[in-house]
Design a protein around this motif. Structure first.
Motif, PDB file in Angstrom:
ATOM      1  N   ASP A 156       0.831  -1.212   0.000  1.00 49.12           N
ATOM      2  CA  ASP A 156       0.000   0.000   0.000  1.00 49.12           C
ATOM      3  C   ASP A 156       0.862   1.258   0.000  1.00 49.12           C
ATOM      4  OD1 ASP A 156      -2.226  -1.593  -0.022  1.00 49.12           O
ATOM      5  OD2 ASP A 156      -2.961  -1.002   1.963  1.00 49.12           O
ATOM      6  N   SER A 160       0.701   3.998  -3.045  1.00 49.11           N
ATOM      7  CA  SER A 160       0.345   5.399  -2.777  1.00 49.11           C
ATOM      8  C   SER A 160       1.524   6.324  -3.030  1.00 49.11           C
ATOM      9  CB  SER A 160      -0.165   5.553  -1.344  1.00 49.11           C
ATOM     10  OG  SER A 160       0.814   5.145  -0.402  1.00 49.11           O
ATOM     11  N   SER A 164       1.527   9.246  -5.972  1.00 53.53           N
ATOM     12  CA  SER A 164       1.670  10.654  -5.582  1.00 53.53           C
ATOM     13  C   SER A 164       2.911  11.310  -6.179  1.00 53.53           C
ATOM     14  CB  SER A 164       1.711  10.772  -4.052  1.00 53.53           C
ATOM     15  OG  SER A 164       2.854  10.114  -3.522  1.00 53.53           O
ATOM     16  N   LEU A 184      -6.038   4.391  -3.194  1.00 55.42           N
ATOM     17  CA  LEU A 184      -4.638   4.797  -3.031  1.00 55.42           C
ATOM     18  C   LEU A 184      -4.104   5.531  -4.256  1.00 55.42           C
ATOM     19  CD1 LEU A 184      -3.261   1.439  -1.541  1.00 55.42           C
ATOM     20  CD2 LEU A 184      -3.913   3.501  -0.265  1.00 55.42           C
ATOM     21  N   SER A 188      -4.431  11.033  -6.788  1.00 52.67           N
ATOM     22  CA  SER A 188      -3.192  11.589  -7.337  1.00 52.67           C
ATOM     23  C   SER A 188      -3.426  12.195  -8.720  1.00 52.67           C
ATOM     24  CB  SER A 188      -2.120  10.500  -7.403  1.00 52.67           C
ATOM     25  OG  SER A 188      -1.831  10.018  -6.110  1.00 52.67           O
TER      26      SER A 188
END
Length: 251
Positions: A156, A160, A164, A184, A188
């Protein structure tokens, strides 16, 4: 005796994970995996040296496409640290050849890219396709057996962090397990999220977004859509099969 440590993860991915290695989640994962290796390393697939092979072959800065699998193949001689990939010496017409990979090959052919020469997807990883399972180990013969050892927190954080830090990625999420990671990703910047049923023999035609249409005459088109996205961004397209992609049904 095989071991498991932070040093097995490439430096660029370590940097992406940041302070994760100071967390109780990481300590718990190391303890659980080392216990499994201490009991019987021959029953852990893939070999511990290949747990992070996907990260070693695909650097953070090179990632263009992410394909999420669930856990490594639990049958002998298949798992090699890349989601959906198997050693090239496994005959395509053998019982050992996984149905999910067979259906991936069908989709590629339907989209006009041609037929996979074998089940080894290493060339994808080398072009920027991150072939990431959501658990990086399994007990031989027991699907999902390491899902609760602590891999979730690590994967995870990888997902993520990648979403990002890297805009314009393509995410191929096949099946409910992979699609559980959407939260997740979707917050973004400018990520292309492609969803379908899982390509396994049991699920390939299911859901209202099948990986293959019933009869296996139409593909979900994910490989074509990924290349169209990359082309729009003036990025090099993925050579899914052979030397150059062929004109396909979805262009």
């Amino acid at each position: 005796m095989p071991t498991f440590s932070k040093d097995d993860i490439p430096k660029d991915w370590q940097e992406l994970l940041g302070n994760y290695f100071d967390s109780s989640d990481w300590i718990n994962l190391v303890s659980n995996l080392q216990s499994a290796l201490d009991i019987d390393p021959a029953m852990v697939r893939p070999e511990s040296s290949q747990f992070f092979r996907a990260l070693k072959l695909t650097a953070v800065d090179s990632v263009k496409v992410v394909i999420l699998g669930q856990d490594p193949y639990h049958s002998p001689g298949l798992a090699q640290g890349l989601a959906f990939s198997i050693p090239e010496n496994i005959p395509a017409n053998s019982r050992e050849f996984p149905s999910s990979l067979r259906n991936i090959g069908k989709a590629l052919a339907l989209e006009g890219f041609g037929h996979l020469p074998n089940g080894d997807l290493t060339t994808w990883a080398e072009q920027g396709v991150l072939l990431l399972n959501t658990a990086l180990s399994v007990r031989l013969g027991e699907a999902g057996s390491h899902a609760n050892l602590g891999w979730k927190s690590l994967i995870d954080r990888l997902i993520s962090g990648l979403a990002s830090q890297r805009p314009h990625l393509v995410w191929m999420l096949w099946g409910a397990h992979a699609q559980s990671k959407i939260a997740l990703i979707e917050s973004s910047i400018d990520q292309l999220i492609l969803q379908s049923s899982h390509p396994s023999g049991l699920g390939v035609y299911k859901t209202n977004k099948p990986f293959l249409e019933p009869g296996a005459k139409v593909s979900c088109g994910h490989f074509t859509k990924a290349n169209q996205w990359l082309k729009q961004l003036n990025k090099e397209e993925i050579i899914w099969v052979g030397e150059t992609p062929q004109t396909n049904l979805f262009s």
